[in-house]
Scaffold this active site. Structure first.
Site, PDB file in Angstrom:
ATOM      1  N   LYS A  71       0.807  -1.226   0.000  1.00 28.64           N
ATOM      2  CA  LYS A  71       0.000   0.000   0.000  1.00 28.64           C
ATOM      3  C   LYS A  71       0.838   1.273   0.000  1.00 28.64           C
ATOM      4  CE  LYS A  71      -4.343  -1.820   1.618  1.00 28.64           C
ATOM      5  NZ  LYS A  71      -5.484  -1.746   2.505  1.00 28.64           N
ATOM      6  N   LYS A 114     -10.863  -4.560  -4.419  1.00 29.55           N
ATOM      7  CA  LYS A 114     -11.717  -3.423  -4.763  1.00 29.55           C
ATOM      8  C   LYS A 114     -10.899  -2.194  -5.138  1.00 29.55           C
ATOM      9  CE  LYS A 114     -12.778  -3.268   0.141  1.00 29.55           C
ATOM     10  NZ  LYS A 114     -13.735  -3.878   1.030  1.00 29.55           N
ATOM     11  N   LYS A 120      -4.470 -10.776  -6.654  1.00 20.45           N
ATOM     12  CA  LYS A 120      -5.763 -11.079  -6.011  1.00 20.45           C
ATOM     13  C   LYS A 120      -6.853 -10.093  -6.424  1.00 20.45           C
ATOM     14  CE  LYS A 120      -5.314  -8.367  -1.836  1.00 20.45           C
ATOM     15  NZ  LYS A 120      -5.622  -8.149  -0.458  1.00 20.45           N
TER      16      LYS A 120
END
Ligand code: AMP
Ligand code: TRP
Length: 330
Positions: free
Chosen positions: A112, A199, A196
């Site tokens: 992230k 969203k 993966k």
């Protein structure tokens, strides 16, 4: 019932098929034999900036999604993390039992914060796993059902619990076990079977969202990446088909090998068309149930208030025990 389960999902957007197959599907079967608590982890969601109105709406949509997927409010508690202040309080104590090096090694943090300068990474994103450890340890659960991407966070939670218990020579925390599905623990993106389903993927074609209507589902499945060749079979050399067959298998309860037999001599097109219908058939009643809960805010409020009360009751006992063990207060 001595077995207790806790899990949670961030209300940072609409849920997707990966959330269902990796996490929620396990919750539904496990809730029958565990005292279960399902949290909507809104404090985690603000590690990325959220529009306040949208966040509030998402919190309620995630609650409705849990219910629509089959979480039984008579059996299980559904609650919002920020309504139980013990989460943030315990996180502070646990942060003093967590090493910087441990947090620096977290792959979710590395992913992230990739490509961002130190001035763009908030400290909450770094300490996120400590808050997750607090979410879990407050409830002394024996099982924490999550997808594969949470393995490292669960391992850290176990280390923090053991470190605390060893330091104070107590049994304050139960060292929790992660529960990962044998199949579906890592659903891959429809547009990229090497990463993966997420969203936050750059393209909407990556995921099936809980709000996708039937035509959108059909379009996304039709456009899903496939492997070279034309046989509908799973295997290490066929990551895309393996992912699609896994989804088909989990939603229908049929073995992959059995589904493969249906498509001998047929091509990807036939398989994808039927897979789309399988997904539509699963999603349509979920969407109807979600709507029913969202159209009745008073009922949702009652469910969340009851869940919060149950969660608070358990969490406060653990927090008092921790404060006493540490010597805090007067
Ligand atoms: P998140 O959306 O990151 O809050 O994830 C909520 C839950 O869904 C966690 O238990 C994740 O491990 C699980 N999850 C998220 N994405 C996937 C995926 N692509 N495959 C399987 N499980 C997933
Ligand atoms: N970190 C989890 C995720 O990103 C969400 C989460 C927060 C969680 N607290 C939790 C999951 C406690 C299980 C238990 O998916």
């Amino acid at each position: 019932m001595s077995k207790r389960l806790l899990s949670g999902i961030q209300p940072s957007g609409e849920l997707h098929l990966g959330n269902y197959l990796g996490a929620i599907k396990q919750w539904i079967s496990l809730q029958q034999v565990h005292e279960s608590l399902f949290c909507i982890v809104d404090l985690h969601a603000i590690t990325a900036r959220q529009d306040p109105k949208k966040l509030h709406e998402n919190i309620r949509r995630v609650a409705a999604s849990y219910l629509a997927c089959g979480v039984d409010p008579q059996e299980s508690a559904i609650f919002v993390q920020s309504s139980v202040s013990a989460h943030a309080e315990l996180a502070w104590v646990l942060s003093t039992f967590t090493q910087m090096g441990e947090l620096e090694r977290m792959t979710q943090f590395k992913d992230k914060s990739k490509g961002k300068g130190a001035g763009q990474i908030n400290a909450g994103l770094f300490t996120y796993p400590v808050l997750m450890a607090a979410d879990i340890l407050l409830y002394k659960p024996t099982a924490v059902p999550v997808g594969d991407d949470q393995k490292q966070h669960i391992e850290l939670t176990r280390n923090i619990a053991e470190r605390f218990n060893n330091y104070y020579k107590t049994e304050t925390f139960v060292v929790p076990e992660g529960v990962f599905p044998s199949s579906g623990a890592r659903i891959m993106g429809l547009d990229d079977p090497t990463a993966k389903m997420s969203k936050s993927a750059p393209s909407d074609l990556n995921f099936i969202s809980f709000s996708d209507d039937a035509d959108v589902v059909r379009k996304k499945v039709k456009k899903a990446v496939t492997d070279s060749g034309s046989d509908v079979t799973a295997g290490d050399d066929k990551p895309a088909l393996t992912n699609l067959l896994t989804i088909y298998s989990l939603l229908t309860g049929r073995e992959v090998s059995d589904i493969e037999k249906d498509y001998v001599g047929k091509g990807y097109g036939d398989f994808k068309a039927e897979l789309a219908e399988v997904i539509v058939e699963w999603l349509a009643p979920v969407q109807l149930e979600m709507k029913r809960y969202l159209d009745d805010p008073a009922q949702l409020d009652i469910i969340l208030a009851a869940g919060t009360e149950q969660a608070n009751r358990i969490a406060q006992v653990t927090l008092d025990e921790v404060y006493k063990t540490v010597g805090l207060g007067y």
